[in-house]
Design a protein around this motif. Structure first.
Motif, PDB file in Angstrom:
ATOM      1  N   ILE A 131       0.842  -1.208   0.000  1.00 53.75           N
ATOM      2  CA  ILE A 131       0.000   0.000   0.000  1.00 53.75           C
ATOM      3  C   ILE A 131       0.868   1.245   0.000  1.00 53.75           C
ATOM      4  O   ILE A 131       0.631   2.178  -0.771  1.00 53.75           O
ATOM      5  N   GLY A 132       1.873   1.297   0.850  1.00 51.90           N
ATOM      6  CA  GLY A 132       2.763   2.456   0.896  1.00 51.90           C
ATOM      7  C   GLY A 132       3.485   2.670  -0.430  1.00 51.90           C
ATOM      8  O   GLY A 132       3.628   3.811  -0.894  1.00 51.90           O
ATOM      9  N   GLU A 133       3.930   1.592  -1.051  1.00 50.24           N
ATOM     10  CA  GLU A 133       4.620   1.697  -2.339  1.00 50.24           C
ATOM     11  C   GLU A 133       3.680   2.195  -3.432  1.00 50.24           C
ATOM     12  O   GLU A 133       4.053   3.039  -4.261  1.00 50.24           O
ATOM     13  N   ALA A 134       2.442   1.685  -3.454  1.00 52.83           N
ATOM     14  CA  ALA A 134       1.464   2.133  -4.448  1.00 52.83           C
ATOM     15  C   ALA A 134       1.116   3.609  -4.233  1.00 52.83           C
ATOM     16  O   ALA A 134       0.987   4.378  -5.192  1.00 52.83           O
ATOM     17  N   PHE A 135       0.972   4.026  -2.975  1.00 51.29           N
ATOM     18  CA  PHE A 135       0.704   5.426  -2.640  1.00 51.29           C
ATOM     19  C   PHE A 135       1.827   6.310  -3.185  1.00 51.29           C
ATOM     20  O   PHE A 135       1.572   7.336  -3.821  1.00 51.29           O
ATOM     21  N   ASP A 136       3.062   5.892  -2.984  1.00 52.13           N
ATOM     22  CA  ASP A 136       4.217   6.650  -3.490  1.00 52.13           C
ATOM     23  C   ASP A 136       4.197   6.735  -5.016  1.00 52.13           C
ATOM     24  O   ASP A 136       4.368   7.806  -5.590  1.00 52.13           O
ATOM     25  N   LYS A 137       3.993   5.595  -5.685  1.00 53.04           N
ATOM     26  CA  LYS A 137       4.016   5.559  -7.149  1.00 53.04           C
ATOM     27  C   LYS A 137       2.924   6.423  -7.761  1.00 53.04           C
ATOM     28  O   LYS A 137       3.064   6.911  -8.878  1.00 53.04           O
ATOM     29  N   ARG A 138       1.832   6.606  -7.039  1.00 51.17           N
ATOM     30  CA  ARG A 138       0.709   7.394  -7.548  1.00 51.17           C
ATOM     31  C   ARG A 138       0.815   8.884  -7.210  1.00 51.17           C
ATOM     32  O   ARG A 138      -0.083   9.646  -7.518  1.00 51.17           O
ATOM     33  N   GLY A 139       1.903   9.280  -6.575  1.00 50.66           N
ATOM     34  CA  GLY A 139       2.099  10.708  -6.335  1.00 50.66           C
ATOM     35  C   GLY A 139       1.657  11.195  -4.979  1.00 50.66           C
ATOM     36  O   GLY A 139       1.323  12.378  -4.838  1.00 50.66           O
ATOM     37  N   TYR A 140       1.628  10.321  -3.997  1.00 49.34           N
ATOM     38  CA  TYR A 140       1.358  10.709  -2.612  1.00 49.34           C
ATOM     39  C   TYR A 140      -0.012  11.381  -2.456  1.00 49.34           C
ATOM     40  O   TYR A 140      -0.911  11.145  -3.251  1.00 49.34           O
ATOM     41  N   GLU A 141      -0.112  12.240  -1.433  1.00 47.51           N
ATOM     42  CA  GLU A 141      -1.400  12.858  -1.108  1.00 47.51           C
ATOM     43  C   GLU A 141      -1.873  13.840  -2.171  1.00 47.51           C
ATOM     44  O   GLU A 141      -3.055  14.103  -2.294  1.00 47.51           O
ATOM     45  N   TRP A 142      -0.985  14.401  -2.983  1.00 49.48           N
ATOM     46  CA  TRP A 142      -1.444  15.376  -3.964  1.00 49.48           C
ATOM     47  C   TRP A 142      -2.167  14.718  -5.124  1.00 49.48           C
ATOM     48  O   TRP A 142      -2.846  15.387  -5.886  1.00 49.48           O
ATOM     49  N   ASN A 143      -2.071  13.408  -5.281  1.00 48.50           N
ATOM     50  CA  ASN A 143      -2.847  12.707  -6.311  1.00 48.50           C
ATOM     51  C   ASN A 143      -3.978  11.856  -5.738  1.00 48.50           C
ATOM     52  O   ASN A 143      -5.017  11.722  -6.367  1.00 48.50           O
ATOM     53  N   LEU A 144      -3.781  11.258  -4.573  1.00 47.09           N
ATOM     54  CA  LEU A 144      -4.820  10.399  -3.989  1.00 47.09           C
ATOM     55  C   LEU A 144      -5.613  11.085  -2.882  1.00 47.09           C
ATOM     56  O   LEU A 144      -6.650  10.590  -2.473  1.00 47.09           O
ATOM     57  N   GLY A 145      -5.117  12.200  -2.390  1.00 47.33           N
ATOM     58  CA  GLY A 145      -5.713  12.801  -1.207  1.00 47.33           C
ATOM     59  C   GLY A 145      -5.141  12.140   0.034  1.00 47.33           C
ATOM     60  O   GLY A 145      -4.253  11.287  -0.033  1.00 47.33           O
ATOM     61  N   TYR A 146      -5.657  12.527   1.158  1.00 47.21           N
ATOM     62  CA  TYR A 146      -5.177  12.008   2.441  1.00 47.21           C
ATOM     63  C   TYR A 146      -5.907  10.717   2.800  1.00 47.21           C
ATOM     64  O   TYR A 146      -7.047  10.499   2.369  1.00 47.21           O
ATOM     65  N   PRO A 147      -5.266   9.846   3.598  1.00 43.36           N
ATOM     66  CA  PRO A 147      -5.942   8.606   4.011  1.00 43.36           C
ATOM     67  C   PRO A 147      -7.150   8.927   4.883  1.00 43.36           C
ATOM     68  O   PRO A 147      -7.118   9.847   5.699  1.00 43.36           O
ATOM     69  N   GLU A 148      -8.214   8.161   4.675  1.00 47.86           N
ATOM     70  CA  GLU A 148      -9.446   8.361   5.444  1.00 47.86           C
ATOM     71  C   GLU A 148      -9.654   7.311   6.522  1.00 47.86           C
ATOM     72  O   GLU A 148     -10.441   7.518   7.432  1.00 47.86           O
ATOM     73  N   TRP A 149      -9.018   6.163   6.401  1.00 47.85           N
ATOM     74  CA  TRP A 149      -9.032   5.145   7.443  1.00 47.85           C
ATOM     75  C   TRP A 149      -7.803   4.277   7.310  1.00 47.85           C
ATOM     76  O   TRP A 149      -7.073   4.381   6.335  1.00 47.85           O
ATOM     77  N   GLU A 150      -7.593   3.456   8.315  1.00 50.21           N
ATOM     78  CA  GLU A 150      -6.401   2.603   8.332  1.00 50.21           C
ATOM     79  C   GLU A 150      -6.496   1.535   7.254  1.00 50.21           C
ATOM     80  O   GLU A 150      -7.590   1.114   6.867  1.00 50.21           O
ATOM     81  N   ALA A 151      -5.358   1.095   6.786  1.00 54.03           N
ATOM     82  CA  ALA A 151      -5.302   0.057   5.761  1.00 54.03           C
ATOM     83  C   ALA A 151      -5.814  -1.265   6.312  1.00 54.03           C
ATOM     84  O   ALA A 151      -5.638  -1.581   7.479  1.00 54.03           O
ATOM     85  N   ASN A 152      -6.468  -2.019   5.439  1.00 56.82           N
ATOM     86  CA  ASN A 152      -6.839  -3.394   5.740  1.00 56.82           C
ATOM     87  C   ASN A 152      -5.775  -4.255   5.067  1.00 56.82           C
ATOM     88  O   ASN A 152      -5.690  -4.299   3.839  1.00 56.82           O
ATOM     89  N   LEU A 153      -4.961  -4.926   5.874  1.00 54.56           N
ATOM     90  CA  LEU A 153      -3.829  -5.686   5.349  1.00 54.56           C
ATOM     91  C   LEU A 153      -4.099  -7.180   5.283  1.00 54.56           C
ATOM     92  O   LEU A 153      -3.184  -7.964   5.062  1.00 54.56           O
ATOM     93  N   ALA A 154      -5.354  -7.574   5.465  1.00 56.38           N
ATOM     94  CA  ALA A 154      -5.660  -9.004   5.564  1.00 56.38           C
ATOM     95  C   ALA A 154      -6.806  -9.412   4.638  1.00 56.38           C
ATOM     96  O   ALA A 154      -7.728 -10.090   5.045  1.00 56.38           O
ATOM     97  N   LEU A 155      -6.745  -9.010   3.376  1.00 54.77           N
ATOM     98  CA  LEU A 155      -7.761  -9.420   2.415  1.00 54.77           C
ATOM     99  C   LEU A 155      -7.377 -10.776   1.813  1.00 54.77           C
ATOM    100  O   LEU A 155      -6.264 -11.253   2.010  1.00 54.77           O
ATOM    101  N   ARG A 156      -8.268 -11.349   1.049  1.00 49.80           N
ATOM    102  CA  ARG A 156      -7.991 -12.660   0.453  1.00 49.80           C
ATOM    103  C   ARG A 156      -6.760 -12.598  -0.447  1.00 49.80           C
ATOM    104  O   ARG A 156      -6.453 -11.578  -1.033  1.00 49.80           O
ATOM    105  N   ASP A 157      -6.072 -13.687  -0.534  1.00 49.26           N
ATOM    106  CA  ASP A 157      -4.897 -13.829  -1.394  1.00 49.26           C
ATOM    107  C   ASP A 157      -3.834 -12.756  -1.164  1.00 49.26           C
ATOM    108  O   ASP A 157      -3.164 -12.320  -2.095  1.00 49.26           O
ATOM    109  N   GLY A 158      -3.688 -12.314   0.073  1.00 52.43           N
ATOM    110  CA  GLY A 158      -2.649 -11.338   0.399  1.00 52.43           C
ATOM    111  C   GLY A 158      -2.955  -9.923  -0.025  1.00 52.43           C
ATOM    112  O   GLY A 158      -2.073  -9.067  -0.016  1.00 52.43           O
ATOM    113  N   GLY A 159      -4.177  -9.636  -0.386  1.00 48.61           N
ATOM    114  CA  GLY A 159      -4.546  -8.292  -0.816  1.00 48.61           C
ATOM    115  C   GLY A 159      -4.572  -7.296   0.331  1.00 48.61           C
ATOM    116  O   GLY A 159      -4.661  -7.674   1.504  1.00 48.61           O
ATOM    117  N   GLN A 160      -4.460  -6.039  -0.022  1.00 48.89           N
ATOM    118  CA  GLN A 160      -4.524  -4.938   0.941  1.00 48.89           C
ATOM    119  C   GLN A 160      -5.318  -3.799   0.321  1.00 48.89           C
ATOM    120  O   GLN A 160      -5.369  -3.662  -0.901  1.00 48.89           O
TER     121      GLN A 160
END
Length: 161
Positions: A54-83
């Motif tokens: 998640i942190g790497e994807a946030f960086d690659k997409r241009g941080y907060e100026w492209n995605l905005g600020y986080p609104e809730w904590e990451a879910n790191l336990a989705l199926r098949d290792g998803g986040q």
């Protein structure tokens, strides 16, 4: 607020620098920790963006100026290792075999995908971001199909592949 968030999330580890860094908008703040960063903005509060996919994807997409600020904590336990983590401009998904910059889901397609059961539903994970269609609509591909949104507000779910 950042220090308070760090106390609630000891898994973030030790702070890597003193003080807070000012974000590009001049309003938001962040601090770096061994296990990620904590961002704060008056609209969203303080939230951890973990190191890793998640942190790497946030960086690659241009941080907060492209995605905005986080609104809730990451879910790191989705199926098949998803986040996933929600940002002001959508929910960012990462998963094994998915795009390294993650896939952003939002808007009408995101709302309908939620009703279909998110990544656990029949469509699975998004394969990338929405793309424009010739008729002014939007299309988003998923592991097991696609969704089309038309400006008339119609949404079509294409059969699973």
């Amino acid at each position: 607020m950042i220090d308070e968030c760090a106390r609630r999330h000891p898994e973030i580890g030790a702070r890597l620098h003193t003080g807070e860094r000012i974000c590009k908008d001049g309003v938001g703040r962040y601090a770096e920790f061994a296990g990620g960063r904590i961002y704060w903005h008056p609209r969203t509060g303080a939230h951890v963006i973990p190191a890793g996919p998640i942190g790497e994807a946030f960086d690659k997409r241009g941080y907060e100026w492209n995605l905005g600020y986080p609104e809730w904590e990451a879910n790191l336990a989705l199926r098949d290792g998803g986040q996933c983590q929600a940002f002001e401009k959508g929910v960012l998904y990462t998963y094994s075999g998915g795009p390294v910059e993650g896939a952003l889901i939002h808007g009408k397609i995101g709302d309908r995908w939620a009703k279909e059961g998110w990544e656990g539903g029949r469509l699975g994970y998004p394969l990338g971001d929405e793309q424009p269609t010739a008729d002014g609509g939007r299309r988003q591909e998923f592991e097991h199909g696609a969704m089309l949104w038309h400006p008339s507000e119609a949404i079509e779910i294409l059969a699973a592949r």
